[in-house]
Design a protein around this motif. Structure first.
Motif, PDB file in Angstrom:
ATOM      1  N   ALA A  85       0.797  -1.165   0.239  1.00  0.00           N
ATOM      2  CA  ALA A  85      -0.448   0.106   0.394  1.00  0.00           C
ATOM      3  C   ALA A  85       0.408   1.155  -0.129  1.00  0.00           C
ATOM      4  CB  ALA A  85      -1.094   0.056   1.040  1.00  0.00           C
ATOM      5  N   ARG A  86       2.008   1.441   0.528  1.00  0.00           N
ATOM      6  CA  ARG A  86       3.086   1.936   0.812  1.00  0.00           C
ATOM      7  C   ARG A  86       3.126   2.672  -0.560  1.00  0.00           C
ATOM      8  NH1 ARG A  86       4.156   4.700   5.868  1.00  0.00           N
ATOM      9  NH2 ARG A  86       3.116   3.100   7.350  1.00  0.00           N
ATOM     10  N   SER A  87       3.605   1.688  -1.349  1.00  0.00           N
ATOM     11  CA  SER A  87       4.678   1.989  -2.779  1.00  0.00           C
ATOM     12  C   SER A  87       3.598   2.214  -3.899  1.00  0.00           C
ATOM     13  CB  SER A  87       5.198   0.940  -2.141  1.00  0.00           C
ATOM     14  OG  SER A  87       4.866  -0.451  -3.316  1.00  0.00           O
ATOM     15  N   TYR A  88       2.548   1.657  -3.343  1.00  0.00           N
ATOM     16  CA  TYR A  88       1.107   1.835  -4.302  1.00  0.00           C
ATOM     17  C   TYR A  88       1.168   2.853  -5.417  1.00  0.00           C
ATOM     18  CZ  TYR A  88      -3.509   0.407  -6.857  1.00  0.00           C
ATOM     19  OH  TYR A  88      -3.837   0.044  -8.209  1.00  0.00           O
ATOM     20  N   SER A  89       0.554   3.440  -6.561  1.00  0.00           N
ATOM     21  CA  SER A  89       0.728   4.245  -7.826  1.00  0.00           C
ATOM     22  C   SER A  89      -1.096   3.443  -8.702  1.00  0.00           C
ATOM     23  CB  SER A  89       2.324   4.485  -8.738  1.00  0.00           C
ATOM     24  OG  SER A  89       1.880   5.420  -9.427  1.00  0.00           O
ATOM     25  N   PRO A  90      -1.524   4.610  -7.524  1.00  0.00           N
ATOM     26  CA  PRO A  90      -3.360   4.626  -8.464  1.00  0.00           C
ATOM     27  C   PRO A  90      -2.481   5.148 -10.146  1.00  0.00           C
ATOM     28  CG  PRO A  90      -3.016   5.911  -6.842  1.00  0.00           C
ATOM     29  CD  PRO A  90      -1.729   6.065  -7.372  1.00  0.00           C
ATOM     30  N   THR A  91      -3.600   4.583 -11.130  1.00  0.00           N
ATOM     31  CA  THR A  91      -3.488   5.622 -12.627  1.00  0.00           C
ATOM     32  C   THR A  91      -4.351   6.622 -11.894  1.00  0.00           C
ATOM     33  OG1 THR A  91      -4.356   3.633 -13.018  1.00  0.00           O
ATOM     34  CG2 THR A  91      -4.500   4.929 -14.569  1.00  0.00           C
ATOM     35  N   HIS A  92      -5.292   7.126 -11.217  1.00  0.00           N
ATOM     36  CA  HIS A  92      -6.428   8.195 -11.298  1.00  0.00           C
ATOM     37  C   HIS A  92      -5.517   8.791  -9.516  1.00  0.00           C
ATOM     38  CE1 HIS A  92      -7.839   8.053 -14.839  1.00  0.00           C
ATOM     39  NE2 HIS A  92      -8.698   6.861 -15.031  1.00  0.00           N
ATOM     40  N   PRO A  93      -5.047  10.044  -9.593  1.00  0.00           N
ATOM     41  CA  PRO A  93      -5.710  11.311  -9.864  1.00  0.00           C
ATOM     42  C   PRO A  93      -3.901  11.124 -11.179  1.00  0.00           C
ATOM     43  CG  PRO A  93      -5.039  11.855  -8.254  1.00  0.00           C
ATOM     44  CD  PRO A  93      -5.027  10.897  -8.311  1.00  0.00           C
ATOM     45  N   LEU A  94      -4.261  12.019 -12.549  1.00  0.00           N
ATOM     46  CA  LEU A  94      -3.490  11.987 -13.363  1.00  0.00           C
ATOM     47  C   LEU A  94      -2.098  13.252 -12.101  1.00  0.00           C
ATOM     48  CD1 LEU A  94      -4.236  12.305 -16.637  1.00  0.00           C
ATOM     49  CD2 LEU A  94      -2.991  10.259 -15.706  1.00  0.00           C
ATOM     50  N   SER A  95      -3.044  14.072 -11.731  1.00  0.00           N
ATOM     51  CA  SER A  95      -1.751  15.203 -10.838  1.00  0.00           C
ATOM     52  C   SER A  95      -2.741  14.916  -9.522  1.00  0.00           C
ATOM     53  CB  SER A  95      -2.142  16.206 -11.761  1.00  0.00           C
ATOM     54  OG  SER A  95      -1.874  16.113 -13.116  1.00  0.00           O
ATOM     55  N   PRO A  96      -0.985  13.983  -8.727  1.00  0.00           N
ATOM     56  CA  PRO A  96      -2.114  13.865  -7.525  1.00  0.00           C
ATOM     57  C   PRO A  96      -1.461  15.340  -6.875  1.00  0.00           C
ATOM     58  CG  PRO A  96       0.205  12.751  -7.845  1.00  0.00           C
ATOM     59  CD  PRO A  96      -1.087  12.739  -9.167  1.00  0.00           C
ATOM     60  N   ARG A  97      -2.042  16.176  -5.543  1.00  0.00           N
ATOM     61  CA  ARG A  97      -1.765  16.960  -5.142  1.00  0.00           C
ATOM     62  C   ARG A  97      -1.653  16.367  -3.122  1.00  0.00           C
ATOM     63  NH1 ARG A  97      -4.907  21.924  -7.554  1.00  0.00           N
ATOM     64  NH2 ARG A  97      -4.010  21.608  -9.966  1.00  0.00           N
ATOM     65  N   ARG A  98      -2.287  15.677  -2.757  1.00  0.00           N
ATOM     66  CA  ARG A  98      -2.154  15.212  -1.506  1.00  0.00           C
ATOM     67  C   ARG A  98      -2.011  13.573  -1.519  1.00  0.00           C
ATOM     68  NH1 ARG A  98      -5.988  17.535   3.267  1.00  0.00           N
ATOM     69  NH2 ARG A  98      -4.318  15.808   5.327  1.00  0.00           N
ATOM     70  N   ARG A  99      -1.562  12.605  -0.621  1.00  0.00           N
ATOM     71  CA  ARG A  99      -2.025  11.535  -1.139  1.00  0.00           C
ATOM     72  C   ARG A  99      -1.682  10.780   0.618  1.00  0.00           C
ATOM     73  NH1 ARG A  99       0.966   6.689  -3.308  1.00  0.00           N
ATOM     74  NH2 ARG A  99       1.383   5.096  -2.090  1.00  0.00           N
ATOM     75  N   ARG A 100      -2.511  10.199   0.889  1.00  0.00           N
ATOM     76  CA  ARG A 100      -2.755   9.752   2.989  1.00  0.00           C
ATOM     77  C   ARG A 100      -3.543   8.304   2.875  1.00  0.00           C
ATOM     78  NH1 ARG A 100      -7.658  14.521   4.133  1.00  0.00           N
ATOM     79  NH2 ARG A 100      -7.777  13.215   1.137  1.00  0.00           N
ATOM     80  N   LEU A 101      -2.414   7.667   3.676  1.00  0.00           N
ATOM     81  CA  LEU A 101      -2.834   6.007   3.881  1.00  0.00           C
ATOM     82  C   LEU A 101      -3.069   5.998   5.215  1.00  0.00           C
ATOM     83  CD1 LEU A 101      -2.535   3.463   2.733  1.00  0.00           C
ATOM     84  CD2 LEU A 101       0.298   3.180   4.137  1.00  0.00           C
ATOM     85  N   LEU A 102      -4.806   5.806   5.261  1.00  0.00           N
ATOM     86  CA  LEU A 102      -4.863   5.512   6.880  1.00  0.00           C
ATOM     87  C   LEU A 102      -4.818   3.553   6.886  1.00  0.00           C
ATOM     88  CD1 LEU A 102      -7.666   7.944   5.018  1.00  0.00           C
ATOM     89  CD2 LEU A 102      -6.825   8.731   7.336  1.00  0.00           C
ATOM     90  N   ARG A 103      -4.968   3.294   7.847  1.00  0.00           N
ATOM     91  CA  ARG A 103      -5.361   1.913   8.800  1.00  0.00           C
ATOM     92  C   ARG A 103      -6.205   1.854   9.051  1.00  0.00           C
ATOM     93  NH1 ARG A 103      -0.877  -1.199  10.199  1.00  0.00           N
ATOM     94  NH2 ARG A 103       0.492   0.727  11.016  1.00  0.00           N
ATOM     95  N   VAL A 104      -6.996   1.022   8.872  1.00  0.00           N
ATOM     96  CA  VAL A 104      -8.511   0.404   9.073  1.00  0.00           C
ATOM     97  C   VAL A 104      -8.001  -1.116   9.704  1.00  0.00           C
ATOM     98  CG1 VAL A 104      -9.787   2.062   7.686  1.00  0.00           C
ATOM     99  CG2 VAL A 104      -9.519  -0.282   6.980  1.00  0.00           C
ATOM    100  N   GLY A 105      -9.640  -1.551  10.330  1.00  0.00           N
ATOM    101  CA  GLY A 105      -9.253  -3.129  10.748  1.00  0.00           C
ATOM    102  C   GLY A 105      -8.802  -4.072  10.147  1.00  0.00           C
ATOM    103  N   ASP A 106      -9.168  -3.902   8.743  1.00  0.00           N
ATOM    104  CA  ASP A 106      -8.777  -5.418   7.926  1.00  0.00           C
ATOM    105  C   ASP A 106      -7.641  -4.558   6.241  1.00  0.00           C
ATOM    106  OD1 ASP A 106     -11.173  -3.988   6.745  1.00  0.00           O
ATOM    107  OD2 ASP A 106     -11.676  -5.767   5.580  1.00  0.00           O
ATOM    108  N   GLY A 107      -7.313  -3.640   6.237  1.00  0.00           N
ATOM    109  CA  GLY A 107      -6.062  -3.280   5.943  1.00  0.00           C
ATOM    110  C   GLY A 107      -5.527  -1.429   6.473  1.00  0.00           C
ATOM    111  N   PHE A 108      -6.078  -0.989   4.674  1.00  0.00           N
ATOM    112  CA  PHE A 108      -6.456   0.030   4.279  1.00  0.00           C
ATOM    113  C   PHE A 108      -6.777   0.836   3.683  1.00  0.00           C
ATOM    114  CE2 PHE A 108      -1.845  -2.583   5.563  1.00  0.00           C
ATOM    115  CZ  PHE A 108      -2.100  -2.071   6.795  1.00  0.00           C
ATOM    116  N   LEU A 109      -7.006   1.971   3.454  1.00  0.00           N
ATOM    117  CA  LEU A 109      -7.275   3.161   2.552  1.00  0.00           C
ATOM    118  C   LEU A 109      -6.484   3.709   2.026  1.00  0.00           C
ATOM    119  CD1 LEU A 109     -10.751   4.213   4.369  1.00  0.00           C
ATOM    120  CD2 LEU A 109     -10.305   2.854   1.953  1.00  0.00           C
ATOM    121  N   LEU A 110      -5.830   4.153   0.960  1.00  0.00           N
ATOM    122  CA  LEU A 110      -5.479   5.169   0.591  1.00  0.00           C
ATOM    123  C   LEU A 110      -6.066   6.289  -0.352  1.00  0.00           C
ATOM    124  CD1 LEU A 110      -2.002   6.335  -0.842  1.00  0.00           C
ATOM    125  CD2 LEU A 110      -2.770   5.021  -2.758  1.00  0.00           C
TER     126      LEU A 110
END
Length: 152
Positions: free
Chosen positions: A46-71
């Motif tokens: 999750a820390r190294s994942y680079s999503p397709t969208h958005p093309l011009s990222p302005r802010r990136r937040r990784l959050l822990r949830v009970g069974d995984g993570f939200l980026l």
């Protein structure tokens, strides 16, 4: 003793924009071991994942949830979310077949008896049945996923 559970590392990501924006899921990998081991591998990905969208990222937040993570990645106009989940694999219709059990070894002939037909040597155990080679810390030298054809 039961075998260690297998965990699927699942990623659900937002694709498209506007009216065509939708979520797609895929299994990134499988981890055999404890849930904590699977979560650690999921976090690394999750820390190294680079999503397709958005093309011009302005802010990136990784959050822990009970069974995984939200980026959550904010773009110029919209935010996009990627969910990383660890889930125990219960069945897999495309799993490789389990190796056939090895035949029982023949008993040694007693001294003084005529030898019988020579038994053929058993072929080496399939790679899946062999114990993995471990380094000094107990970590497999060859990752379990290496060489699997069902992973993209």
């Amino acid at each position: 003793m039961s075998a260690a559970p297998t965990w699927g590392l699942v990623v659900e990501t937002t694709l498209g924009t506007g009216e065509r924006k939708h979520t797609e899921a895929q299994v990134l990998a499988h981890v055999t071991g404890s849930r904590e081991e699977a979560l650690a591998e999921l976090e690394r990905r999750a820390r190294s994942y680079s999503p397709t969208h958005p093309l011009s990222p302005r802010r990136r937040r990784l959050l822990r949830v009970g069974d995984g993570f939200l980026l959550v990645v904010d773009g110029a106009w919209q935010s996009f979310v990627t969910r990383f989940t660890v889930a125990e694999l219960l069945t897999d219709s495309a799993a490789p077949r389990a190796p056939a059990p090895e035949p029982e070894p023949l008993p040694e002939p007693e001294a003084g008896t005529a030898p019988g037909p020579v038994a053929e040597a058993a072929p080496p155990a399939p790679a899946a049945a062999r114990e993995p080679e471990l380094d000094a810390d107990g970590v497999p030298v060859r990752p379990a996923w290496l060489g699997r054809r069902d992973l993209s």
